[in-house]
Design a protein around this motif. Structure first.
Motif: not given
Length: 451
Positions: A194-198
Motif C-alpha cells: 500500500r502506497v500513500y501520497t504525500t
C-alpha cells in the motif's frame, strides 16, 4: 486504473536537513486555455526534482495508448532500477512487476525505482528514455527543458522551468483524460504494497485534483498543483520553496489568485504542439482478426479505423482531447439513443456510423446479449473517442468482448460530444464491467435500456 495527481516528495540524494536556497519561481495558468494570470521567474531554468516524473508518466500513458505497454504487462526489474535511492518501492533485481503497479508507485509514492523501471521498459535505458523525454518536451513546446533521467534526482543539465512544467500539466490533462484521475489518488496498491501520497493539498485544499511534488537540496521544494472549482480549472507551479509547509501555503494562495482571475466560462484552447519530436513512441498496429475469421466487436472496430475509407473520413489534425463528464439521465427521463445509419466497408462488414461520427461495429440484435450499454467517456473530438475505444481491448475485462463498441455523437451546449459506449450487454454484464473499471480508476456508467 487509478493513480493520483500525486505529490510525493521526489527523493533526492540530499542528506537530511533544510534545503539550500534555490531561486523562487512560480506561475499560475488557466488550465483550460493556457492563459497566464501570474508569473515570477517562470522562465528561469532550475532543477525540477520529482516534477520530472510527470514526463515519465506522460510517456508511460502514451506507451499504453499505442500498445507498446499494457497495464497488466510484467516488467523485469533491473539491478540499476532496484538500486535507485529513496523514495522507492523497494523492488528486487529480477522481480517482475506490472506496469500498473509501476505507474501507481511513480505517481503516488514518487518511487525512483519504479520510474527507472518504466524508463527502461519504454526507452531501453536511462539515456534512451531521457532522449525520448527531451524530444517530447520539444514537441509539447517546453523549449527550456532538458531531461537526463526519469526521476529528477540532481544531475548536470537536467533542468526545466515553472512555465514548461505548467505546459506539461496541461498536456497531461488534455492528452490523457482516461488517466488524469491517477493524480488525485491518495493511496493505492502497488506490487502488493500500500502506497500513500504525500500531497497534503488533496486533503486540505478545496477542489484539489492533485499533481506532483518534488524535493532535492539543489531544487528546493517544488510543486505542480491543479484544482477545479465550478467551471474554473487552474494549474499553479512553484519551484524553489523554502520548506514543504511554506510551499503548500504559498501554492494555496497562488491557486486562490488563479480562481479569482480566470473567467467562469471560456472556450477551451488545447495546447499547441511545437512539432513532431523524433522521440515519439511508434504507434502500435490495431488488433486484427485471425485469418479466415469474421471481424467482430473490438477487432472489427480496429479494422474499420485502420481502413482507408475510415482514415479518409477522420480529421487528421493534431488531437486535442478534453474529457467531459456527462450527468446521468435525470430520474423519469429516458436516455436518448443514437439514430445511426448502416453502411458497408470491405474491411469490417456492417458498421454503425453516427451522424458526423466515425464507423463503429453495429450493435448486436436486441435480445442477443441484452439491451444494456456502458458509457466509458465523453469527448470533444472524434480522435479522442477513437483512442479511448482502442484502450477497451487492453482493459483486461473479458465481458467487454461480449459487447459491441460504438461512438455516438451528441450536441451539448451547442457543441459536439462523442460518447464511447459498449452496447449489447446484459444487466449483470454491464454492472460487472463498470464495477471492474471503476475499481481500476476508470470512469464507467451503466445505462439501462429505454422501455
Amino acid at each position: 486504473m487509478a493513480v493520483a495527481l500525486s505529490v510525493a516528495l521526489g527523493a533526492g540524494l540530499a542528506a537530511p536537513g533544510p534545503a539550500a536556497a534555490a531561486p523562487y519561481a512560480a506561475i499560475v495558468m488557466d488550465m483550460r486555455t493556457g492563459k497566464v494570470v501570474h508569473a515570477r521567474g517562470a522562465d528561469r531554468r532550475q532543477h525540477p526534482a520529482s516534477l520530472t516524473k510527470l514526463m515519465t508518466l506522460y510517456l508511460a500513458f502514451e506507451a499504453l495508448e499505442t500498445g507498446q505497454l499494457r497495464l497488466d504487462q510484467k516488467v523485469r526489474i533491473s539491478r540499476k532500477a532496484a538500486r535507485q535511492p529513496p523514495s522507492k518501492l523497494g523492488m528486487r533485481p529480477g522481480q517482475r512487476v506490472s506496469v500498473r503497479s509501476l505507474i501507481r508507485a511513480t505517481a503516488i509514492k514518487s518511487a525512483n525505482d519504479a520510474a527507472m523501471a518504466l524508463a527502461e521498459a519504454i526507452g531501453g535505458s536511462q539515456r534512451g528514455f531521457a532522449r525520448l523525454m527531451t524530444n517530447k518536451a520539444r514537441d509539447l513546446g517546453m523549449a527550456q527543458t532538458t531531461f537526463r533521467n526519469p526521476h529528477g534526482l540532481t544531475q548536470s543539465g537536467h533542468l526545466s522551468t515553472a512555465r514548461d512544467m505548467a505546459q506539461l500539466a496541461r498536456a497531461l490533462y488534455f492528452d490523457f483524460p482516461q488517466y488524469y484521475n491517477i493524480f488525485g489518488r491518495r493511496s493505492a496498491t502497488a506490487a502488493g504494497k500500500r502506497v500513500y501520497t504525500t500531497n497534503r493539498l488533496l486533503a486540505s485544499y478545496s477542489g484539489a485534483e492533485g499533481m506532483k511534488t518534488g524535493y532535492t537540496r539543489a531544487a528546493g521544494y517544488n510543486l505542480v498543483a491543479a484544482a477545479k472549482r465550478g467551471n474554473r480549472r487552474v494549474v499553479a507551479v512553484l519551484m524553489g520553496g523554502k520548506s514543504s509547509r511554506w510551499r503548500n501555503q504559498r501554492i494555496a494562495r497562488l491557486l486562490d489568485m488563479g480562481f479569482k482571475r480566470v473567467p467562469a466560462r471560456v472556450a477551451e484552447i488545447p495546447p499547441q504542439r511545437a512539432g513532431k519530436g523524433d522521440g515519439a513512441v511508434a504507434k502500435a498496429p490495431l488488433p486484427q482478426p485471425r485469418p479466415g475469421a469474421a471481424a467482430t466487436g473490438i477487432a472489427a472496430l480496429g479494422s474499420a479505423l485502420a481502413s482507408p475509407a475510415a482514415a479518409a473520413a477522420r480529421d487528421l489534425s493534431r488531437h486535442a482531447p478534453l474529457y467531459a463528464e456527462l450527468p446521468r439521465p435525470a430520474p423519469g427521463r429516458r436516455a436518448a439513443r443514437p439514430e445511426p445509419k448502416t453502411v458497408r466497408l470491405a474491411s469490417a462488414g456492417s458498421l454503425v456510423v453516427p451522424a458526423g461520427g466515425v464507423p463503429v461495429p453495429a450493435a448486436r440484435p436486441r435480445g442477443a446479449a441484452g439491451d444494456w450499454q456502458i458509457q466509458l467517456g465523453a469527448y470533444r473530438d472524434r480522435q479522442s473517442a477513437e483512442r479511448r475505444v482502442r484502450t477497451i481491448a487492453s482493459a483486461g475485462i473479458p465481458v467487454l468482448s461480449e459487447g459491441s463498441p460504438a461512438i455516438a455523437q451528441r450536441r451539448r451546449a451547442g457543441r459536439a460530444m462523442y460518447l464511447v459506449r459498449v452496447q449489447g450487454l446484459g444487466a449483470d454484464e454491464a454492472r460487472s464491467a463498470c464495477s471492474q473499471l471503476e475499481a481500476s480508476g476508470k470512469d464507467c456508467m451503466a445505462i439501462a435500456p429505454s422501455r
